[in-house]
Write a protein that holds these residues in place. Structure first.
Motif, mmCIF file in Angstrom:
data_model
loop_
_atom_site.group_PDB
_atom_site.id
_atom_site.type_symbol
_atom_site.label_atom_id
_atom_site.label_comp_id
_atom_site.label_asym_id
_atom_site.label_seq_id
_atom_site.Cartn_x
_atom_site.Cartn_y
_atom_site.Cartn_z
ATOM 1 N N LEU A 145 31.598 50.226 36.708
ATOM 2 C CA LEU A 145 32.626 49.253 36.388
ATOM 3 C C LEU A 145 33.156 48.635 37.678
ATOM 4 O O LEU A 145 33.515 49.354 38.616
ATOM 5 C CB LEU A 145 33.759 49.937 35.618
ATOM 6 C CG LEU A 145 34.982 49.088 35.250
ATOM 7 C CD1 LEU A 145 34.594 47.926 34.352
ATOM 8 C CD2 LEU A 145 36.039 49.972 34.567
ATOM 9 N N VAL A 146 33.203 47.301 37.707
ATOM 10 C CA VAL A 146 33.714 46.565 38.867
ATOM 11 C C VAL A 146 34.981 45.841 38.430
ATOM 12 O O VAL A 146 34.945 44.999 37.521
ATOM 13 C CB VAL A 146 32.679 45.559 39.410
ATOM 14 C CG1 VAL A 146 33.252 44.795 40.602
ATOM 15 C CG2 VAL A 146 31.391 46.280 39.804
ATOM 16 N N VAL A 147 36.106 46.191 39.054
ATOM 17 C CA VAL A 147 37.393 45.591 38.705
ATOM 18 C C VAL A 147 37.996 44.955 39.948
ATOM 19 O O VAL A 147 37.591 45.239 41.075
ATOM 20 C CB VAL A 147 38.363 46.640 38.112
ATOM 21 C CG1 VAL A 147 37.764 47.263 36.855
ATOM 22 C CG2 VAL A 147 38.705 47.720 39.135
ATOM 23 N N GLY A 148 38.990 44.099 39.733
ATOM 24 C CA GLY A 148 39.631 43.408 40.842
ATOM 25 C C GLY A 148 41.029 43.921 41.089
ATOM 26 O O GLY A 148 41.857 43.949 40.177
ATOM 27 N N ALA A 149 41.303 44.340 42.315
ATOM 28 C CA ALA A 149 42.649 44.773 42.681
ATOM 29 C C ALA A 149 43.525 43.593 43.075
ATOM 30 O O ALA A 149 44.711 43.756 43.337
ATOM 31 C CB ALA A 149 42.594 45.786 43.831
ATOM 32 N N ARG A 193 44.507 39.559 41.761
ATOM 33 C CA ARG A 193 44.399 38.809 40.509
ATOM 34 C C ARG A 193 43.428 37.643 40.596
ATOM 35 O O ARG A 193 42.741 37.310 39.632
ATOM 36 C CB ARG A 193 45.787 38.307 40.095
ATOM 37 C CG ARG A 193 45.789 37.595 38.759
ATOM 38 C CD ARG A 193 47.183 37.506 38.181
ATOM 39 N NE ARG A 193 47.184 36.828 36.906
ATOM 40 C CZ ARG A 193 48.187 36.902 36.040
ATOM 41 N NH1 ARG A 193 49.237 37.628 36.308
ATOM 42 N NH2 ARG A 193 48.145 36.240 34.907
ATOM 43 N N VAL A 194 43.342 36.995 41.741
ATOM 44 C CA VAL A 194 42.510 35.811 41.879
ATOM 45 C C VAL A 194 41.536 36.001 43.036
ATOM 46 O O VAL A 194 41.908 36.449 44.115
ATOM 47 C CB VAL A 194 43.380 34.554 42.123
ATOM 48 C CG1 VAL A 194 42.511 33.320 42.286
ATOM 49 C CG2 VAL A 194 44.366 34.356 40.975
ATOM 50 N N ASP A 195 40.269 35.670 42.809
ATOM 51 C CA ASP A 195 39.256 35.653 43.867
ATOM 52 C C ASP A 195 39.176 36.975 44.614
ATOM 53 O O ASP A 195 39.125 37.015 45.857
ATOM 54 C CB ASP A 195 39.530 34.515 44.862
ATOM 55 C CG ASP A 195 39.353 33.148 44.222
ATOM 56 O OD1 ASP A 195 38.566 33.053 43.265
ATOM 57 O OD2 ASP A 195 39.998 32.195 44.669
ATOM 58 N N ALA A 196 39.125 38.065 43.868
ATOM 59 C CA ALA A 196 39.025 39.373 44.511
ATOM 60 C C ALA A 196 37.641 39.611 45.097
ATOM 61 O O ALA A 196 37.481 40.427 46.002
ATOM 62 C CB ALA A 196 39.359 40.482 43.502
ATOM 63 N N GLY A 197 36.629 38.924 44.582
ATOM 64 C CA GLY A 197 35.254 39.140 45.034
ATOM 65 C C GLY A 197 34.435 39.976 44.065
ATOM 66 O O GLY A 197 33.369 40.480 44.435
ATOM 67 N N GLY A 216 39.996 38.827 36.035
ATOM 68 C CA GLY A 216 41.308 38.894 36.642
ATOM 69 C C GLY A 216 41.519 40.249 37.300
ATOM 70 O O GLY A 216 40.637 40.783 37.980
ATOM 71 N N ASP A 217 42.708 40.813 37.073
ATOM 72 C CA ASP A 217 42.980 42.153 37.587
ATOM 73 C C ASP A 217 43.132 43.146 36.441
ATOM 74 O O ASP A 217 43.867 44.126 36.542
ATOM 75 C CB ASP A 217 44.232 42.156 38.476
ATOM 76 C CG ASP A 217 45.487 41.730 37.719
ATOM 77 O OD1 ASP A 217 45.367 41.305 36.548
ATOM 78 O OD2 ASP A 217 46.584 41.811 38.298
ATOM 79 N N VAL A 218 42.424 42.886 35.343
ATOM 80 C CA VAL A 218 42.457 43.768 34.174
ATOM 81 C C VAL A 218 41.593 44.995 34.442
ATOM 82 O O VAL A 218 40.461 44.893 34.922
ATOM 83 C CB VAL A 218 41.983 43.010 32.922
ATOM 84 C CG1 VAL A 218 41.769 43.957 31.752
ATOM 85 C CG2 VAL A 218 43.000 41.939 32.556
ATOM 86 N N GLY A 271 48.170 36.436 26.487
ATOM 87 C CA GLY A 271 48.558 36.652 25.111
ATOM 88 C C GLY A 271 48.402 38.067 24.619
ATOM 89 O O GLY A 271 48.656 38.353 23.451
ATOM 90 N N GLN A 272 47.996 39.000 25.497
ATOM 91 C CA GLN A 272 47.814 40.378 25.092
ATOM 92 C C GLN A 272 48.482 41.289 26.116
ATOM 93 O O GLN A 272 48.801 40.878 27.223
ATOM 94 C CB GLN A 272 46.322 40.725 25.019
ATOM 95 C CG GLN A 272 45.528 39.833 24.083
ATOM 96 C CD GLN A 272 44.064 40.212 24.081
ATOM 97 O OE1 GLN A 272 43.693 41.298 23.659
ATOM 98 N NE2 GLN A 272 43.230 39.329 24.570
ATOM 99 N N LEU A 273 48.659 42.548 25.702
ATOM 100 C CA LEU A 273 49.117 43.555 26.644
ATOM 101 C C LEU A 273 47.897 44.242 27.233
ATOM 102 O O LEU A 273 47.074 44.801 26.513
ATOM 103 C CB LEU A 273 50.032 44.574 25.948
ATOM 104 C CG LEU A 273 51.409 44.055 25.553
ATOM 105 C CD1 LEU A 273 52.172 45.143 24.805
ATOM 106 C CD2 LEU A 273 52.199 43.612 26.778
ATOM 107 N N GLU A 274 47.757 44.178 28.548
ATOM 108 C CA GLU A 274 46.592 44.721 29.236
ATOM 109 C C GLU A 274 47.041 45.713 30.306
ATOM 110 O O GLU A 274 48.155 45.623 30.825
ATOM 111 C CB GLU A 274 45.799 43.591 29.925
ATOM 112 C CG GLU A 274 45.425 42.447 29.007
ATOM 113 C CD GLU A 274 44.051 42.583 28.400
ATOM 114 O OE1 GLU A 274 43.650 43.725 28.102
ATOM 115 O OE2 GLU A 274 43.399 41.544 28.236
ATOM 116 N N LYS A 275 46.153 46.637 30.666
ATOM 117 C CA LYS A 275 46.388 47.517 31.802
ATOM 118 C C LYS A 275 45.857 46.824 33.051
ATOM 119 O O LYS A 275 44.685 46.435 33.115
ATOM 120 C CB LYS A 275 45.668 48.852 31.597
ATOM 121 C CG LYS A 275 46.062 49.583 30.302
ATOM 122 C CD LYS A 275 47.516 49.960 30.299
ATOM 123 C CE LYS A 275 47.902 50.647 28.992
ATOM 124 N NZ LYS A 275 47.415 52.017 28.872
#
Length: 277
Positions: free
Chosen positions: A4-8, A10-14, A176-178, A223-227
């Motif tokens: 899993l690749v996530v972004g720390a 919010r924008v343009d994390a890479g 995003g940063d989800v 529009g949603q609740l996200e972690k």
């Protein structure tokens, strides 16, 4: 096995650059369950897809190209949202101050595309002429959108989760940063997580990251609740923190060059995944 690749950030994390190089390194299958772009700020990308009567973004296209199996971006990305700037600074259907959602494309489990249109927003003429919106589902309230999500989006996500879990190795990129882009994924299948931000990546065991997702607070997102990733990693110490170098535009478009430049980060991620098996 799922990486899993996530972004720390919010924008343009890479995230997409990191994921494309990881696909080159591993030969895995790429997935981006949810994505979106803006008709104004990503206009060229929109026009490229609309020229073929389709709706997808450059991130899904980059992942499809990096894996090299000839799959269409829509197979990697079942739900894509098109945004546009909000007129006169209005908040729009989902309460965003800067932009409003226009249309969602949902790839159903049987392989067809269906569209959900924000009936309170003006659909750009080019979009209306190009996409088959005559049978689209119109929504005017958050409640109507939530009902459409339950009927149409959730089955698409559940089908995608089954396909991802059946892959020998899947690289799943969030948006995003989800922290968790696909709630229907079995957490036990997530072997390791890379939290990417400009200049560095932090590596986490999959089971610990997923457990932290369960206890972290939720924040409003589209529009949603996200972690969110920053809230989740507050509960964790990374296995490793590694620097990743800035890349030129040419290097960022070549998955093999990314794989070479980010080699130590991929080594650490794969070692974390092997340790979890």
């Amino acid at each position: 096995m799922i990486l899993l690749v996530v972004g720390a950030d919010r924008v343009d994390a890479g995230k997409t650059t990191f994921s494309a190089g990881l696909l080159s390194r591993t030969g895995g299958a790429g997935y981006k369950p949810r994505a979106g772009n803006d008709y104004w700020f990503d206009h060229d990308d929109c026009l490229n897809a609309l020229a073929d009567g389709r709706l997808y973004g450059k991130d899904a296209a980059r992942l499809a190209s990096a894996e090299g199996d000839g799959r269409e971006p829509e197979l990697l990305n079942p739900v894509h949202r098109l945004w546009r700037p909000s007129p006169d600074g209005g908040t729009g259907l989902l309460g965003r101050q800067d932009r409003e959602f226009v249309v969602d494309r949902v790839r159903t489990p049987d392989g067809d595309d269906t569209f959900v249109v924000n009936a309170t927003a003006a659909v750009p003429d080019r979009v209306a002429r190009t996409l088959p919106l005559a049978d689209a589902v119109p929504v005017e309230t958050v409640e109507e959108l939530n009902a459409a999500i339950e009927r149409r989006y959730v089955p698409a996500f559940e089908d995608l989760a089954v396909r991802i879990e059946a892959e020998p190795l899947a690289v799943v990129e969030s948006y995003g940063d989800v922290a968790m882009p696909l709630q229907s994924l079995e957490h036990s299948a997530v072997a390791a997580v890379a939290a990417v931000e400009p200049g560095r990546v932090r590596i986490y065991p999959g089971h610990r990251f997923c457990r932290a997702c369960e206890v972290a607070r939720s924040s409003p997102r589209e529009g949603q609740l996200e972690k969110r990733v920053p809230d989740v990693i507050d509960y964790l110490d990374p296995l490793e923190r590694l620097s990743v170098p800035p890349l030129s535009g040419d290097d960022r478009t070549d998955p093999d060059r990314i794989a070479d430049a980010y080699g130590p980060a991929y080594d650490a991620l794969l070692e974390a995944a092997r340790s979890s098996q």
